[in-house]
Design an enzyme around this catalytic site. Structure first.
Site, mmCIF file in Angstrom:
data_model
loop_
_atom_site.group_PDB
_atom_site.id
_atom_site.type_symbol
_atom_site.label_atom_id
_atom_site.label_comp_id
_atom_site.label_asym_id
_atom_site.label_seq_id
_atom_site.Cartn_x
_atom_site.Cartn_y
_atom_site.Cartn_z
ATOM 1 N N SER A 1 2.768 -4.020 -10.539
ATOM 2 C CA SER A 1 3.307 -2.409 -10.894
ATOM 3 C C SER A 1 4.217 -2.396 -11.490
ATOM 4 O O SER A 1 5.030 -3.456 -12.336
ATOM 5 C CB SER A 1 3.764 -2.671 -9.670
ATOM 6 O OG SER A 1 5.080 -1.401 -9.397
ATOM 7 N N SER A 2 4.658 -1.158 -12.241
ATOM 8 C CA SER A 2 5.322 -0.985 -13.619
ATOM 9 C C SER A 2 6.948 -1.485 -13.421
ATOM 10 O O SER A 2 7.800 -1.469 -14.421
ATOM 11 C CB SER A 2 6.148 0.446 -14.295
ATOM 12 O OG SER A 2 6.060 1.187 -12.913
ATOM 13 N N CYS A 3 6.873 -1.529 -11.727
ATOM 14 C CA CYS A 3 8.173 -2.328 -10.975
ATOM 15 C C CYS A 3 8.596 -3.661 -12.350
ATOM 16 O O CYS A 3 9.288 -4.157 -11.706
ATOM 17 C CB CYS A 3 8.792 -1.833 -10.372
ATOM 18 S SG CYS A 3 8.128 -2.859 -8.442
ATOM 19 N N TYR B 1 10.379 -7.307 -4.370
ATOM 20 C CA TYR B 1 8.718 -7.104 -4.108
ATOM 21 C C TYR B 1 8.163 -7.568 -5.418
ATOM 22 O O TYR B 1 7.136 -8.258 -5.963
ATOM 23 C CB TYR B 1 8.324 -5.085 -4.186
ATOM 24 C CG TYR B 1 7.476 -4.839 -4.329
ATOM 25 C CD1 TYR B 1 6.321 -5.074 -3.600
ATOM 26 C CD2 TYR B 1 7.051 -4.079 -5.543
ATOM 27 C CE1 TYR B 1 5.303 -4.344 -3.959
ATOM 28 C CE2 TYR B 1 5.377 -3.611 -5.940
ATOM 29 C CZ TYR B 1 5.113 -3.796 -4.495
ATOM 30 O OH TYR B 1 3.793 -3.038 -5.121
ATOM 31 N N LYS C 1 5.111 -9.905 -7.363
ATOM 32 C CA LYS C 1 3.939 -10.014 -8.351
ATOM 33 C C LYS C 1 4.195 -10.080 -9.223
ATOM 34 O O LYS C 1 3.223 -10.747 -10.033
ATOM 35 C CB LYS C 1 4.392 -7.855 -8.524
ATOM 36 C CG LYS C 1 4.099 -6.776 -7.328
ATOM 37 C CD LYS C 1 2.446 -6.906 -7.316
ATOM 38 C CE LYS C 1 2.092 -6.146 -5.496
ATOM 39 N NZ LYS C 1 1.032 -6.246 -6.187
ATOM 40 N N HIS D 1 6.422 9.136 -2.202
ATOM 41 C CA HIS D 1 7.262 9.053 -3.703
ATOM 42 C C HIS D 1 7.213 10.364 -3.982
ATOM 43 O O HIS D 1 6.947 11.740 -3.551
ATOM 44 C CB HIS D 1 6.102 8.717 -4.540
ATOM 45 C CG HIS D 1 5.995 7.141 -4.683
ATOM 46 N ND1 HIS D 1 4.822 6.390 -3.954
ATOM 47 C CD2 HIS D 1 6.730 5.956 -4.307
ATOM 48 C CE1 HIS D 1 5.081 5.430 -4.343
ATOM 49 N NE2 HIS D 1 6.211 5.124 -4.193
HETATM 50 N N1 LIG Z 1 1.652 3.497 -4.914
HETATM 51 C C1 LIG Z 1 2.243 3.888 -6.496
HETATM 52 O O1 LIG Z 1 2.571 4.835 -7.168
HETATM 53 C C2 LIG Z 1 1.269 2.343 -7.097
HETATM 54 C C3 LIG Z 1 1.753 1.846 -8.627
HETATM 55 C C4 LIG Z 1 1.706 0.946 -8.719
HETATM 56 C C5 LIG Z 1 0.798 -0.123 -8.568
HETATM 57 N N2 LIG Z 1 0.586 0.428 -7.344
HETATM 58 C C6 LIG Z 1 -0.088 -1.269 -6.928
HETATM 59 O O2 LIG Z 1 -1.233 -1.327 -6.131
HETATM 60 C C7 LIG Z 1 -1.078 -1.921 -5.141
HETATM 61 C C8 LIG Z 1 -1.872 -0.868 -4.103
HETATM 62 O O3 LIG Z 1 -0.674 -0.547 -3.297
HETATM 63 P P1 LIG Z 1 -1.465 0.912 -2.440
HETATM 64 O O4 LIG Z 1 -0.141 2.233 -3.301
HETATM 65 O O5 LIG Z 1 -2.571 1.864 -2.654
HETATM 66 O O6 LIG Z 1 -0.712 1.092 -1.132
HETATM 67 P P2 LIG Z 1 -0.619 1.096 0.385
HETATM 68 O O7 LIG Z 1 -1.381 2.809 -0.042
HETATM 69 O O8 LIG Z 1 0.261 0.567 0.806
HETATM 70 O O9 LIG Z 1 -1.893 0.491 0.104
HETATM 71 C C9 LIG Z 1 -1.850 -0.647 0.843
HETATM 72 C C10 LIG Z 1 -3.152 -1.242 1.789
HETATM 73 O O10 LIG Z 1 -2.990 -2.839 1.789
HETATM 74 C C11 LIG Z 1 -3.159 -2.950 3.672
HETATM 75 N N3 LIG Z 1 -2.134 -4.091 3.464
HETATM 76 C C12 LIG Z 1 -0.816 -4.902 3.072
HETATM 77 N N4 LIG Z 1 -0.608 -5.895 4.000
HETATM 78 C C13 LIG Z 1 -1.820 -6.045 4.438
HETATM 79 C C14 LIG Z 1 -2.266 -7.886 5.044
HETATM 80 N N5 LIG Z 1 -1.087 -7.972 4.650
HETATM 81 N N6 LIG Z 1 -3.327 -7.977 5.269
HETATM 82 C C15 LIG Z 1 -4.366 -6.617 5.246
HETATM 83 N N7 LIG Z 1 -4.334 -6.240 4.493
HETATM 84 C C16 LIG Z 1 -2.716 -5.353 4.244
HETATM 85 C C17 LIG Z 1 -2.339 -1.836 3.946
HETATM 86 O O11 LIG Z 1 -3.189 -2.267 5.381
HETATM 87 P P3 LIG Z 1 -1.936 -1.102 6.756
HETATM 88 O O12 LIG Z 1 -1.557 0.040 5.481
HETATM 89 O O13 LIG Z 1 -3.243 -1.612 7.606
HETATM 90 O O14 LIG Z 1 -1.103 -2.066 6.446
HETATM 91 C C18 LIG Z 1 -3.076 -1.003 2.810
HETATM 92 O O15 LIG Z 1 -4.277 -0.570 3.299
HETATM 93 C C19 LIG Z 1 -0.169 -2.714 -4.958
HETATM 94 O O16 LIG Z 1 -0.414 -3.813 -5.235
HETATM 95 C C20 LIG Z 1 0.720 -1.398 -5.543
HETATM 96 O O17 LIG Z 1 2.014 -2.633 -5.660
HETATM 97 C C21 LIG Z 1 0.619 1.013 -6.065
#
Ligand SMILES: NC(=O)c1ccc[n+]([C@@H]2O[C@H](COP(=O)([O-])OP(=O)(O)OC[C@H]3O[C@@H](n4cnc5c(N)ncnc54)[C@H](OP(=O)(O)O)[C@@H]3O)[C@@H](O)[C@H]2O)c1
Length: 313
Positions: A108-110, A137, A141, A180
């Site tokens: 992530s950019s953070c 966090y 990462k 967000h």
């Molecule tokens: N969203 C953004 O703007 C953004 C920006 C930059 C980077 N990212 C990166 O992209 C990645 C995914 O982010 P996202 O936005 O897609 O998040 P998200 O929508 O919350 O999805 C994360 C998924 O991981 C699952 N998960 C979490 N903990 C788990 C565990 N212990 N065991 C099994 N499954 C687990 C969650 O299931 P549950 O919901 O059932 O817990 C959810 O389905 C992250 O690494 C994040 O840093 C996101």
């Protein structure tokens, strides 16, 4: 990756994981392996080792993580650092042990220093202090990035680390308490339009500049990098262009067809003035973002309207 390669998308129900699955399915990949959080707890090392030994995925997209906004990070720092360290360590190690050919880790950019020069280049990682509100966090990462690099150096394991900018798109979290800026504004403007409100209040001056990437573009980039990038150096994924919060609000008002006024509350904090990733490394490989902001927001709004009953709210 062949069309019938065994591909595990960790976190396939999330914003990023679901977009990666869509991209793979649209391109005809037929052998996707998926486990929901309730089916497989990725912080449980034994369960993860067992799953990998049984399924032996050839390619892994590691898009499972515990994510959240400032409030969640401040309230649950232990959960953020523990869950993310465990999930990524278990998955990376089990993938290596069970012969996975390549793993893509989502950062992530953070992870970048709070006062990075703009636009943010990959080499700014670990050059000065982090933003304190989400350092738990960010440090988890960064440990994931270092683990990918260490496994590549010591074991020759092909793991790459990808740093996306702010994402939005179908599957986003529209809960106003912890969403967000894009889903929060879409929902606010939508509700204002429905209730006939004349004014929508927006925190801050509207002047900070931010970058927004549609999650389907990120998924496209992830597949591109899985195919073409084999290097321990992290790589940014973004649009390369930012907009002010005011410009974003104006586009969202147009997308939602809200005809009222925008009122910026300058007494509320603006946050950092600019946050833009330098994407020249990715552009040089031949990938650029394709979904224009208006189009991306319009399709996200359509998804919001169609899925209101399913939303996490
Ligand atoms: N969203 C953004 O703007 C953004 C920006 C930059 C980077 N990212 C990166 O992209 C990645 C995914 O982010 P996202 O936005 O897609 O998040 P998200 O929508 O919350 O999805 C994360 C998924 O991981 C699952 N998960 C979490 N903990 C788990 C565990 N212990 N065991 C099994 N499954 C687990 C969650 O299931 P549950 O919901 O059932 O817990 C959810 O389905 C992250 O690494 C994040 O840093 C996101």
């Amino acid at each position: 990756m062949d069309q019938d390669s065994r591909i595990y998308v960790a976190g396939h129900n999330g914003l990023v994981g679901s977009a990666i699955c869509r991209a793979l399915e649209i391109r005809g990949f037929t052998n996707l392996i998926k486990r929901s959080h309730s089916e497989l707890e990725l912080s449980d090392q034994l369960a993860v080792r067992h799953f990998f030994a049984e399924e032996r995925p050839e390619y892994v997209f590691l898009s499972a993580a515990k994510v959240g906004g400032i409030h969640a990070n401040l309230t649950y720092p232990a959960d953020f650092i523990r869950d993310n360290l465990l999930v990524q360590a278990n998955v990376i190690d089990a993938a290596y042990l069970n012969g996975t050919r390549k793993l893509l880790f989502l950062g992530s950019s953070c992870i970048y220093p709070k006062f990075s020069p703009q636009p943010i280049k990959e080499e700014y990682l670990l050059t000065s202090e982090l933003e304190p509100t989400n350092e738990w966090y960010a440090i988890a990462k960064i440990a994931g990035i270092k683990m990918c690099q260490a496994y590549r150096r010591q074991y020759g394991f092909n793991a790459i680390s990808v740093m996306p900018t702010n994402l939005y798109g179908p599957g986003d979290n529209f809960n106003l308490e912890n969403s967000h800026v894009v889903p929060a504004m879409l929902r606010k403007f939508h509700e204002a339009k429905q209730s006939g409100q004349e004014t929508v209040d927006i925190w801050g001056t509207g002047n900070p500049r931010r970058e927004f990437l549609h999650v389907d573009d990120l998924a496209d980039a992830a597949l591109f990098l899985m195919k073409h990038y084999d290097n321990e150096a992290i790589i940014n994924v973004g649009v390369g262009v930012d907009v002010t919060i005011r410009e974003l609000a104006e586009v969202i008002a147009e997308v939602v067809d809200f005809g009222g006024r925008l009122r910026f509350d300058a007494s509320k904090p603006d946050g950092t003035p600019r946050k833009l990733l330098d994407v020249s490394r990715l552009n040089a490989l031949g990938w650029t973002a394709k979904i224009p902001l208006f189009e991306g927001l319009a399709s996200t709004y359509d998804w919001f309207l169609q899925s209101e009953s399913l939303l996490r709210r």
